[in-house]
Design a protein around this motif. Sequence first.
Motif, short mmCIF file in Angstrom:
data_model
loop_
_atom_site.label_atom_id
_atom_site.label_comp_id
_atom_site.label_asym_id
_atom_site.label_seq_id
_atom_site.Cartn_x
_atom_site.Cartn_y
_atom_site.Cartn_z
N ALA A 6 39.51 44.92 43.80
CA ALA A 6 40.24 46.12 44.21
C ALA A 6 39.56 46.74 45.42
O ALA A 6 38.33 46.83 45.48
CB ALA A 6 40.27 47.13 43.06
N PRO A 7 40.33 47.16 46.43
CA PRO A 7 39.73 47.75 47.64
C PRO A 7 39.08 49.10 47.35
O PRO A 7 39.76 50.07 47.04
CB PRO A 7 40.94 47.89 48.58
CG PRO A 7 42.12 47.98 47.68
CD PRO A 7 41.80 47.10 46.51
N ALA A 8 37.77 49.14 47.40
CA ALA A 8 37.03 50.37 47.13
C ALA A 8 35.68 50.28 47.83
O ALA A 8 35.27 49.20 48.28
CB ALA A 8 36.85 50.57 45.63
N ASP A 9 35.00 51.42 47.90
CA ASP A 9 33.74 51.48 48.64
C ASP A 9 32.53 51.79 47.78
O ASP A 9 31.41 51.39 48.10
CB ASP A 9 33.86 52.55 49.73
CG ASP A 9 35.02 52.26 50.68
OD1 ASP A 9 34.92 51.29 51.44
OD2 ASP A 9 36.02 53.00 50.63
N ALA A 10 32.73 52.53 46.69
CA ALA A 10 31.61 52.91 45.83
C ALA A 10 32.07 53.00 44.38
O ALA A 10 33.27 53.16 44.10
CB ALA A 10 31.00 54.23 46.28
N LEU A 11 31.11 52.91 43.48
CA LEU A 11 31.41 52.92 42.05
C LEU A 11 30.39 53.79 41.32
O LEU A 11 29.20 53.74 41.62
CB LEU A 11 31.33 51.48 41.50
CG LEU A 11 31.38 51.30 39.98
CD1 LEU A 11 32.77 51.64 39.44
CD2 LEU A 11 31.00 49.87 39.60
N VAL A 12 30.89 54.61 40.37
CA VAL A 12 30.00 55.40 39.51
C VAL A 12 30.47 55.20 38.07
O VAL A 12 31.61 55.52 37.74
CB VAL A 12 30.05 56.90 39.86
CG1 VAL A 12 28.97 57.65 39.08
CG2 VAL A 12 29.87 57.13 41.35
N THR A 13 29.61 54.66 37.23
CA THR A 13 29.96 54.40 35.84
C THR A 13 29.23 55.38 34.91
O THR A 13 28.31 56.07 35.34
CB THR A 13 29.61 52.96 35.42
OG1 THR A 13 28.18 52.76 35.55
CG2 THR A 13 30.32 51.94 36.30
N SER A 62 32.88 46.59 50.47
CA SER A 62 33.31 47.76 51.22
C SER A 62 33.41 47.47 52.71
O SER A 62 32.55 46.82 53.29
CB SER A 62 32.34 48.92 51.00
OG SER A 62 32.63 49.99 51.88
N LYS A 63 34.47 47.98 53.31
CA LYS A 63 34.65 47.85 54.76
C LYS A 63 34.09 49.06 55.49
O LYS A 63 34.19 49.19 56.70
CB LYS A 63 36.14 47.67 55.08
CG LYS A 63 36.72 46.36 54.54
CD LYS A 63 38.18 46.21 54.90
CE LYS A 63 38.76 44.89 54.36
NZ LYS A 63 40.20 44.74 54.69
N ASN A 64 33.52 49.99 54.70
CA ASN A 64 32.92 51.20 55.26
C ASN A 64 31.50 51.34 54.73
O ASN A 64 31.13 52.36 54.15
CB ASN A 64 33.75 52.44 54.87
CG ASN A 64 35.19 52.33 55.28
OD1 ASN A 64 35.51 52.32 56.46
ND2 ASN A 64 36.09 52.22 54.31
N ALA A 65 30.72 50.30 54.91
CA ALA A 65 29.39 50.23 54.30
C ALA A 65 28.51 51.42 54.62
O ALA A 65 27.88 52.01 53.74
CB ALA A 65 28.70 48.93 54.71
N GLU A 66 28.45 51.81 55.90
CA GLU A 66 27.58 52.91 56.31
C GLU A 66 28.03 54.23 55.69
O GLU A 66 27.22 54.98 55.15
CB GLU A 66 27.57 53.02 57.84
CG GLU A 66 26.60 54.09 58.35
CD GLU A 66 26.61 54.19 59.88
OE1 GLU A 66 25.86 55.03 60.40
OE2 GLU A 66 27.37 53.44 60.52
N ALA A 111 30.15 62.95 64.59
CA ALA A 111 30.55 62.58 63.23
C ALA A 111 31.51 61.41 63.23
O ALA A 111 31.66 60.72 62.23
CB ALA A 111 31.20 63.78 62.53
N GLY A 112 32.16 61.18 64.38
CA GLY A 112 33.19 60.16 64.44
C GLY A 112 32.69 58.77 64.10
O GLY A 112 33.41 57.97 63.51
N ALA A 113 31.43 58.46 64.42
CA ALA A 113 30.90 57.13 64.18
C ALA A 113 30.82 56.82 62.69
O ALA A 113 30.94 55.69 62.27
CB ALA A 113 29.51 57.01 64.80
N LYS A 114 30.60 57.88 61.86
CA LYS A 114 30.45 57.66 60.43
C LYS A 114 31.69 58.08 59.63
O LYS A 114 31.72 57.90 58.43
CB LYS A 114 29.23 58.43 59.91
CG LYS A 114 27.91 57.93 60.48
CD LYS A 114 26.73 58.69 59.88
CE LYS A 114 25.41 58.18 60.42
NZ LYS A 114 24.26 58.91 59.86
N ALA A 115 32.65 58.65 60.30
CA ALA A 115 33.85 59.10 59.60
C ALA A 115 34.60 57.91 59.02
O ALA A 115 34.64 56.83 59.62
CB ALA A 115 34.76 59.87 60.55
N ALA A 116 35.16 58.08 57.84
CA ALA A 116 35.87 56.97 57.19
C ALA A 116 36.74 57.51 56.07
O ALA A 116 36.58 58.65 55.62
CB ALA A 116 34.87 55.96 56.64
#
Length: 267
Positions: free
Chosen positions: A96-103, A237-241, A43-48
């Motif tokens: 703004a530093p973020a990875d995903a958005l839900v509107t 996003s800096k955590n794309a995966e 899981a470490g490879a995808k942990a973020a």
Amino acid sequence: MSATTRRIAAAALTAALLVPLSACGGGNDEKKADDAASPSASAGAKAANLTVLAASSLTDVFNTAKAAYEKSHPGTKVTVSFAGSQELAAQVKQGAPADALVTADTKTMDGLKAETNDATVIAKNRLVIATGKGNPFKVDELKDLADSKIKVVLAAPEVPVGRYGKQILDAQKIEVKPVSQEPNVRAVLSKVELGEADAGLVYKTDTVKSGDKVVAVDIPDEQNAVASYPAATLKQSKNAEAAAAFVAWLSSPEAQKILQDAGFQKA
């Protein structure tokens, strides 16, 4: 010492030296195998640490969803920031530093195509009339909101629920003069819960946890509007995966059950 004796001694010494080396090598191989098989390593490879920007009407259900996601994805932490969709859009455009958005609408998401990857609708919602405890003004339908004796609060027209509200009121040719226009749906609901307003238009799901603080008056489907909730990862996003994995999970059976249990409709 004879030549034969010397050869036997040398062979014995070599064997003695090789035993601990092979033991050490075997231990390392086993450790590597154990590490590779351990859940934390896989899981470490995808942990973020993910930051998700979500519409205010998702507040309760996303707090439940993020806990479920973190439980099934050890090592990943999800932080959700809630606000009106128009506020979230402004944050995204400002970087703004973020990875995903839900509107809470597709229009807002469509306006962010330069900042987001492809969006997927994860849920739908409908509007209801929220009235004060016990519904003292006996509000039964949309046209009742035009009564000047009733203090009505609406969301601002640039807010998705405000835009949906205007849409259904205009379609029925009902003129409402709100005492205030709020920046998000939760602010509308709060005004009604606190008795600062007699009625307001909110999403059906928003009234679920209000208990007897408000009465939810259903609006017929033919007079109502359907709100769609698209989710997308942010290009910055800096955590794309990990972000893509979270957005994909929102359409999974586990996430859909959480959403539907909270009153959201299937996408």
